[in-house]
Design a protein around this motif. Structure first.
Motif, PDB file in Angstrom:
ATOM      1  N   VAL A 192       0.945  -1.183  -0.021  1.00 10.94           N
ATOM      2  CA  VAL A 192      -0.122  -0.069   0.203  1.00 10.94           C
ATOM      3  C   VAL A 192       1.051   1.305  -0.129  1.00 10.94           C
ATOM      4  O   VAL A 192       1.900   1.398   0.605  1.00 10.94           O
TER       5      VAL A 192
ATOM      6  N   CYS B 175      -5.030   5.898  -1.480  1.00 11.59           N
ATOM      7  CA  CYS B 175      -4.447   4.770  -1.141  1.00 11.59           C
ATOM      8  C   CYS B 175      -4.227   4.130  -2.278  1.00 11.59           C
ATOM      9  O   CYS B 175      -5.451   3.203  -3.232  1.00 11.59           O
TER      10      CYS B 175
ATOM     11  N   ALA C  57      -3.214  -0.060  -3.720  1.00 10.93           N
ATOM     12  CA  ALA C  57      -2.535  -1.147  -3.869  1.00 10.93           C
ATOM     13  C   ALA C  57      -1.807  -1.905  -4.030  1.00 10.93           C
ATOM     14  O   ALA C  57      -2.627  -2.187  -5.967  1.00 10.93           O
TER      15      ALA C  57
END
Length: 504
Positions: free
Chosen positions: A237, A257, A259
């Motif tokens: 992440v 975010c 990932a």
């Protein structure tokens, strides 16, 4: 004796080769399963040799022989009991051309087929054909789903099933691994080849290219199977979007975010070090939207991503700043500053142009013979030089000017010097030489003598191609008044011009 037996053996062998050459067959014949194949046989140049019978003999392995077809000119065709019963027949019923055809050939039919003649008086003569059974393999390849780790595992497989002859398998990839291949004979005579590629997979190997290549005799060119490795790993992440400019009252701040995971992330969670998110923050899947930046946003944000293998986290600390001015007016302020600088530059350029122009328009007092900027508006004191004894034309004649109102009319200039300094006598008030007494005459003669000396110096300058210095006549005052005005300036031709008279 030894050499005699050797010669006899060579002769017998040669005669056998000559005789065997009379039975003509094909050396090799290729066939695929379920096809029909023709095996040709011919006895050439029989001559006096009598052909009695012809037989076809099958030899699957060395030393194991069985008759599969017999032809006799009197008794006809015969097909003994064998694996070829019902699948073999003569194409032409004759001793000279006893060729046969085998239908629905099988992989087990591969072997040696001998066409053998029984003759008189030479005995048996024969020719052998090798039947090669070919089988196209069933090729395939597939990647193997694995998890990232340090142990070597199989990441891809490649197979060539039931081929004859056996296939060859190779691998092309940039991955750091190795492969091994195994072969297995099948009951029908075919061969199955399997190959596996092994390596210690890492998350960076996910999606890496790998290709299996299968080569086999029945194929015109190698068959290729491009693949991509499939490596699974938990999320990695990172948070993006913070620009170090979160000021009080800002409404367009956000964080994203990201990932990296396989399989895909199924859940994103946003928190802070204190646990709860600020009231002005809103979660939109993997994005955190800050509706308005205030003191509560001055914290550390944490993003957690999860997939079926595990989870990963990342955190980012946001610092809220205060602005003394309205950030929206920053552009206006910059524009105002730039506009002021531009206006200042334009004003400076305009002033420079006006100053240069004003200087060019000011009157020029030159000592040259040219008229300069004054043209022919005024010609003052057209003088001839006086001799040392005072004879000659009077240097102090009347002043003549050209009036602009009367072009070409030369008139005497009166006392019209309105701008002359106070106490300065007008040109027509300057005493003439004839009006001077003895003392004044001596002063004037002395002045003329000095001027002649200067003229001689001027001629010396002219001789060397140089320019004489300008004559600046000093002011002389006595009881007789001012007889030469300090407003006068000498010229190169010997004349004297009043600066004041220029402004008529």
């Amino acid at each position: 004796m030894g050499s005699s037996w050797l010669i006899l053996g060579v002769i017998l062998l040669s005669s056998q080769v000559v005789r065997s050459q009379r039975v003509r067959v094909l050396p090799e014949v290729e066939a695929y399963p379920n096809e029909s194949v023709n095996l040709r046989c011919e006895f050439t140049n029989p001559g006096s040799t009598k052909l009695t019978q012809v037989s076809w003999i099958f030899e699957a392995t060395e030393g194991h022989r069985e008759n599969i077809a017999v032809f006799h000119p009197t008794y006809g065709e015969s097909f003994p009991k064998s694996a070829f019963k019902g699948r073999v027949q003569f194409t032409q019923a004759s001793l000279e051309y006893p060729s046969i055809r085998i239908d629905s050939v099988r992989m087990s039919d591969a072997g040696r087929y001998t066409c053998e003649y029984a003759t008189y008086p030479s005995g048996n003569e024969q020719g052998t054909t090798t039947l090669i059974m070919l089988a196209k393999p069933k090729n395939s390849a597939t990647p193997v789903v694995v998890q990232a780790g340090s142990a070597k595992v199989v990441v891809a497989r490649c197979e060539a099933l039931q081929g004859k002859p056996a296939a060859t398998v190779t691998w092309v990839t940039g991955a750091m691994g190795e492969y091994n291949s195994t072969s297995q004979a099948e009951s029908d005579g075919t061969v199955t080849v399997k190959s596996e590629y092994r390596m210690a997979p890492a998350s960076t190997d996910n999606g890496r290219d790998i290709t299996c290549m299968i080569s086999q005799r029945t194929q015109d060119r190698p068959q290729t199977f491009p693949m991509k490795l499939v490596v699974q790993y938990p999320p990695t992440v990172r948070i993006e979007g913070y620009d170090n400019n979160w000021y009080m009252g800002r409404t367009d701040a956000s964080l994203t975010c990201h990932a990296d995971a396989n399989p895909k992330v199924v859940d994103f969670t946003w928190t802070t070090l204190s646990g709860n998110l600020p009231a002005t923050a809103k979660v939109d899947q993997n994005r955190l939207l800050v509706q308005k930046v205030d003191e509560s946003v001055n914290t550390t944000f944490i993003c957690e991503a999860k997939n079926s293998l595990g989870s990963g986290k990342s955190q980012l600390t946001a610092a809220v700043i205060e602005l003394t001015g309205d950030p929206s007016s920053a552009g206006v302020l910059v524009g105002a500053i730039l506009g002021s600088l531009l206006a200042l530059l334009l004003a400076s350029a305009l002033i420079t142009v006006l100053v240069i122009r004003s200087r060019r328009q000011q009157p020029r007092y030159t000592g040259d013979s040219d008229q300069g900027t004054y043209g022919n508006k005024a010609r003052i004191f057209g003088v001839k030089r006086a001799s040392k004894n005072g004879t000659g034309d009077n240097n102090n004649g009347p002043i003549y000017t050209y009036r602009e109102s009367e072009p070409g009319a030369l008139v005497e200039k009166g006392n019209e010097f309105l701008h002359a300094p106070a106490g300065m006598p007008a040109p027509h008030h300057i005493p003439m030489t004839c009006e001077l007494d003895e003392a004044g005459q001596r002063k004037f003669d002395t002045l003329n003598d000095s001027m002649e000396e200067e003229e001689e110096e001027e001629e010396q300058y002219d001789g060397f191609g140089g320019l004489p210095p300008s004559y600046h006549i000093p002011r002389h005052e006595d009881d007789y008044g001012v007889y030469i005005d300090d407003d006068m300036e000498s010229q190169r031709d010997g004349s004297i011009i009043s600066r004041t008279a220029i402004y008529v």
